[in-house]
Motif scaffolding. Structure first.
Motif, PDB file in Angstrom:
ATOM      1  N   LEU A  65     -40.545  28.189  20.691  1.00  0.00           N
ATOM      2  CA  LEU A  65     -42.000  28.228  20.736  1.00  0.00           C
ATOM      3  C   LEU A  65     -42.307  29.096  22.133  1.00  0.00           C
ATOM      4  CD1 LEU A  65     -42.796  24.385  19.652  1.00  0.00           C
ATOM      5  CD2 LEU A  65     -42.828  27.439  18.354  1.00  0.00           C
ATOM      6  N   ALA A  66     -42.250  29.260  22.825  1.00  0.00           N
ATOM      7  CA  ALA A  66     -42.306  29.876  24.665  1.00  0.00           C
ATOM      8  C   ALA A  66     -42.053  31.141  24.199  1.00  0.00           C
ATOM      9  CB  ALA A  66     -41.134  29.263  25.580  1.00  0.00           C
ATOM     10  N   ARG A  67     -43.107  32.154  24.061  1.00  0.00           N
ATOM     11  CA  ARG A  67     -43.143  33.334  24.137  1.00  0.00           C
ATOM     12  C   ARG A  67     -43.647  33.715  25.600  1.00  0.00           C
ATOM     13  NH1 ARG A  67     -42.244  34.291  18.672  1.00  0.00           N
ATOM     14  NH2 ARG A  67     -41.490  32.638  18.540  1.00  0.00           N
ATOM     15  N   TRP A  68     -43.166  35.588  25.609  1.00  0.00           N
ATOM     16  CA  TRP A  68     -44.043  36.432  26.020  1.00  0.00           C
ATOM     17  C   TRP A  68     -43.866  38.060  26.163  1.00  0.00           C
ATOM     18  CZ3 TRP A  68     -42.196  37.576  32.002  1.00  0.00           C
ATOM     19  CH2 TRP A  68     -42.859  38.192  32.747  1.00  0.00           C
ATOM     20  N   ARG A  69     -45.764  38.360  25.594  1.00  0.00           N
ATOM     21  CA  ARG A  69     -45.157  39.629  25.652  1.00  0.00           C
ATOM     22  C   ARG A  69     -44.786  40.667  25.812  1.00  0.00           C
ATOM     23  NH1 ARG A  69     -47.872  41.347  21.219  1.00  0.00           N
ATOM     24  NH2 ARG A  69     -49.486  40.095  20.800  1.00  0.00           N
ATOM     25  N   PHE A  70     -44.755  40.803  27.335  1.00  0.00           N
ATOM     26  CA  PHE A  70     -43.543  41.415  28.709  1.00  0.00           C
ATOM     27  C   PHE A  70     -42.728  41.718  28.391  1.00  0.00           C
ATOM     28  CE2 PHE A  70     -40.946  42.068  31.440  1.00  0.00           C
ATOM     29  CZ  PHE A  70     -41.055  43.629  32.624  1.00  0.00           C
ATOM     30  N   PHE A  71     -41.856  40.310  27.063  1.00  0.00           N
ATOM     31  CA  PHE A  71     -40.590  40.846  26.534  1.00  0.00           C
ATOM     32  C   PHE A  71     -40.532  41.663  25.820  1.00  0.00           C
ATOM     33  CE2 PHE A  71     -39.468  36.569  28.815  1.00  0.00           C
ATOM     34  CZ  PHE A  71     -39.048  36.323  29.693  1.00  0.00           C
ATOM     35  N   ASP A  72     -41.251  41.922  24.847  1.00  0.00           N
ATOM     36  CA  ASP A  72     -41.312  42.710  23.384  1.00  0.00           C
ATOM     37  C   ASP A  72     -41.253  44.268  24.685  1.00  0.00           C
ATOM     38  OD1 ASP A  72     -41.988  40.326  22.442  1.00  0.00           O
ATOM     39  OD2 ASP A  72     -43.682  41.226  21.229  1.00  0.00           O
ATOM     40  N   TYR A  73     -41.640  44.345  25.441  1.00  0.00           N
ATOM     41  CA  TYR A  73     -41.848  45.912  26.246  1.00  0.00           C
ATOM     42  C   TYR A  73     -40.476  45.889  27.018  1.00  0.00           C
ATOM     43  CZ  TYR A  73     -42.650  49.325  29.871  1.00  0.00           C
ATOM     44  OH  TYR A  73     -42.856  50.427  30.451  1.00  0.00           O
ATOM     45  N   ALA A  74     -39.644  44.446  27.963  1.00  0.00           N
ATOM     46  CA  ALA A  74     -38.316  44.784  28.032  1.00  0.00           C
ATOM     47  C   ALA A  74     -37.753  45.187  27.014  1.00  0.00           C
ATOM     48  CB  ALA A  74     -38.196  44.142  28.740  1.00  0.00           C
ATOM     49  N   GLU A  75     -37.628  44.669  26.309  1.00  0.00           N
ATOM     50  CA  GLU A  75     -35.696  43.925  25.156  1.00  0.00           C
ATOM     51  C   GLU A  75     -36.348  45.675  24.411  1.00  0.00           C
ATOM     52  OE1 GLU A  75     -35.260  43.824  21.166  1.00  0.00           O
ATOM     53  OE2 GLU A  75     -36.462  44.584  21.731  1.00  0.00           O
ATOM     54  N   ASN A  76     -37.087  45.971  24.103  1.00  0.00           N
ATOM     55  CA  ASN A  76     -37.587  47.525  23.548  1.00  0.00           C
ATOM     56  C   ASN A  76     -36.663  48.742  24.248  1.00  0.00           C
ATOM     57  OD1 ASN A  76     -37.912  48.941  20.658  1.00  0.00           O
ATOM     58  ND2 ASN A  76     -39.717  50.062  22.132  1.00  0.00           N
ATOM     59  N   PHE A  77     -37.161  48.542  25.710  1.00  0.00           N
ATOM     60  CA  PHE A  77     -37.174  49.455  26.145  1.00  0.00           C
ATOM     61  C   PHE A  77     -34.831  49.469  26.763  1.00  0.00           C
ATOM     62  CE2 PHE A  77     -34.799  50.270  30.677  1.00  0.00           C
ATOM     63  CZ  PHE A  77     -35.462  51.902  30.629  1.00  0.00           C
ATOM     64  N   ASN A  78     -34.442  48.343  26.474  1.00  0.00           N
ATOM     65  CA  ASN A  78     -32.888  48.118  26.609  1.00  0.00           C
ATOM     66  C   ASN A  78     -32.477  49.105  25.323  1.00  0.00           C
ATOM     67  OD1 ASN A  78     -32.605  46.618  28.719  1.00  0.00           O
ATOM     68  ND2 ASN A  78     -32.562  44.986  28.207  1.00  0.00           N
ATOM     69  N   ASP A  79     -33.053  48.147  23.877  1.00  0.00           N
ATOM     70  CA  ASP A  79     -32.615  48.618  22.697  1.00  0.00           C
ATOM     71  C   ASP A  79     -32.837  50.192  21.925  1.00  0.00           C
ATOM     72  OD1 ASP A  79     -32.230  47.535  20.021  1.00  0.00           O
ATOM     73  OD2 ASP A  79     -33.840  48.906  19.680  1.00  0.00           O
ATOM     74  N   VAL A  80     -33.799  51.263  22.974  1.00  0.00           N
ATOM     75  CA  VAL A  80     -33.587  52.365  22.467  1.00  0.00           C
ATOM     76  C   VAL A  80     -32.717  53.085  22.983  1.00  0.00           C
ATOM     77  CG1 VAL A  80     -35.435  54.654  23.315  1.00  0.00           C
ATOM     78  CG2 VAL A  80     -36.556  52.148  22.822  1.00  0.00           C
ATOM     79  N   PHE A  81     -31.989  52.422  24.340  1.00  0.00           N
ATOM     80  CA  PHE A  81     -30.569  53.407  25.192  1.00  0.00           C
ATOM     81  C   PHE A  81     -29.291  52.420  24.689  1.00  0.00           C
ATOM     82  CE2 PHE A  81     -32.048  52.099  28.671  1.00  0.00           C
ATOM     83  CZ  PHE A  81     -31.265  52.190  29.330  1.00  0.00           C
TER      84      PHE A  81
END
Length: 402
Positions: A65-81
């Protein structure tokens, strides 16, 4: 684990440093593996994470239930490359190995180093990891009943080990190419890449866009499927993309690396700061430009999606080149702890998912900010995986395989 001496770990690090290995690639490999651990550690705390009891084997097996929008940004950075970069690094050393040991010996070694851990992992490690998710669904059946269901009716997911079987498949293709055309890969000279990294990046963009964009349109972004049989799963839209990066690594690694794009005195390495800056600019354009166009109501949804897909490929290439430039240009000195981490990186990749999911499971319901939960999961998973690696490397026959 506590009974294992620290001496083998130190020996493994010193052995690694004594061998004629390249510190930049050793440390880049270890860094990317740590990024994989971080990627999986933060998935439970992204705002898009969703837990479906009917599909507990989804991309986010444990959701908090604990979320942080910054992790969306960081996770997607990794996923791209980062998986493209892993295939590229793996490809760099394929052709020298084939020339040294020939195709059949090479494949036998790959089956032992990749095939055996994959088989053990999908039979033992991944069911153990996903049992944490199974418990969250409210099932009360025992582990053996769950294990049978996981393999026979729930699709037998390989988790992060999909990379291992796909790498083995690419190695098999490379061995077949070596048998059929042993000299063909050397037909195109490398020297131009040493002087023209921008041209090399443009060429990689063209190759990646050619194979990825049609596959993305055909299969969609999130679609996974089995290659012939479970547990040989892969992300369908990225098969060609990963093959291009692997083949490019094999092509660049066929000769002395100091003669081409990855030479330490080449333009790419000397201008690593510029490439790192380009990487972050490209990624932020990918994130915010489509978002801004959507907010302004500009263009159609299809046009915005097309722009986003093209920017995704740009960011993928820019990030891969930036990390290669950074490590070839700035990493020259060995550190004992990084040598140990580099020697353990493969095992960390194999086992980390078990620790990640169970640590996430243990923290569900605790009133702690998502950032702190991530730090606990990432630090704990890295430490326990590293200790596991030291234990396995203390066994001589496992040390030769892993």
């Amino acid at each position: 684990m506590a009974s294992i001496s620290a001496v083998p770990a130190l020996n493994s690090a010193s052995d690694l440093a004594a061998r004629p290995r390249d510190v930049a690639f050793d440390y880049l490999k270890a860094t990317v593996v740590l990024m994989v651990v971080a990627h999986h550690s933060c998935l439970a705390y992204t705002t898009f994470a969703h837990f479906d009891p009917a599909r507990y084997l989804a991309a986010q097996p444990v959701v908090d239930l604990a979320r942080w929008r910054f992790f969306d940004y960081a996770e997607n950075f990794n996923d791209v490359f980062f998986m493209s970069l892993m295939f590229f690094i793996s490809g760099l050393f394929v052709w020298p190995s084939l020339r040294r040991s020939r195709a059949l010996v090479f494949l036998r070694g790959r089956l032992l180093r990749l095939g055996a851990p994959f088989a053990a992992g999908v039979l033992l490690l991944m069911p153990l990891a996903y049992y944490a998710s199974w418990q969250l669904t409210g099932h009360d059946a025992g582990y053996l009943a769950y294990w049978r269901q996981n393999i026979t009716t729930d699709g037998w997911p390989p988790g992060p080990l999909w990379f291992i079987w796909l790498l083995l498949f690419f190695d098999t293709l490379a061995a077949g190419f070596f048998i059929a055309w042993p000299r063909r890969i050397g037909a195109v000279p490398l020297i131009w890449t040493k002087r023209e990294p921008l041209l090399a990046a443009a060429a990689m963009f063209g190759l990646c866009a050619t194979v990825y964009l049609p596959a993305l349109k055909a299969f969609g972004f999130h679609t996974w499927g089995a290659f012939l049989i479970p547990p040989l799963y892969l992300q369908l839209s990225r098969f060609g993309l990963y093959l291009v990066w692997f083949a490019s690594g094999a092509w660049l690694g066929r000769d002395d690396l100091e003669r081409g794009l990855l030479a330490q005195d080449c333009s790419l390495a000397r201008h690593w700061r510029w490439w790192v800056a380009t990487c972050f600019v490209a990624y932020n354009v990918l994130v915010f430009l489509p978002m801004g166009l959507a907010a302004a109501g500009a263009l159609t949804a299809f046009q915005r999606g097309t722009i986003g897909a093209v920017l995704w490929v740009v960011s993928c290439v820019a990030s891969c080149f930036a990390f290669l430039a950074l490590f070839r240009g700035a990493v020259r000195t060995r550190r004992p702890w990084m040598d140990s981490l580099s020697r353990s990186a493969y095992i960390i990749y194999l086992v980390h998912y078990v620790y990640v999911l169970w640590l996430q499971r243990a923290l569900v319901g605790s009133e702690v900010h998502a950032s702190l939960k991530f730090l606990v999961v990432f630090t704990g998973a890295t430490l326990f995986s590293w200790l596991t690696a030291q234990g396995l490397l203390a066994v001589p026959w496992l040390r030769r395989v892993l």
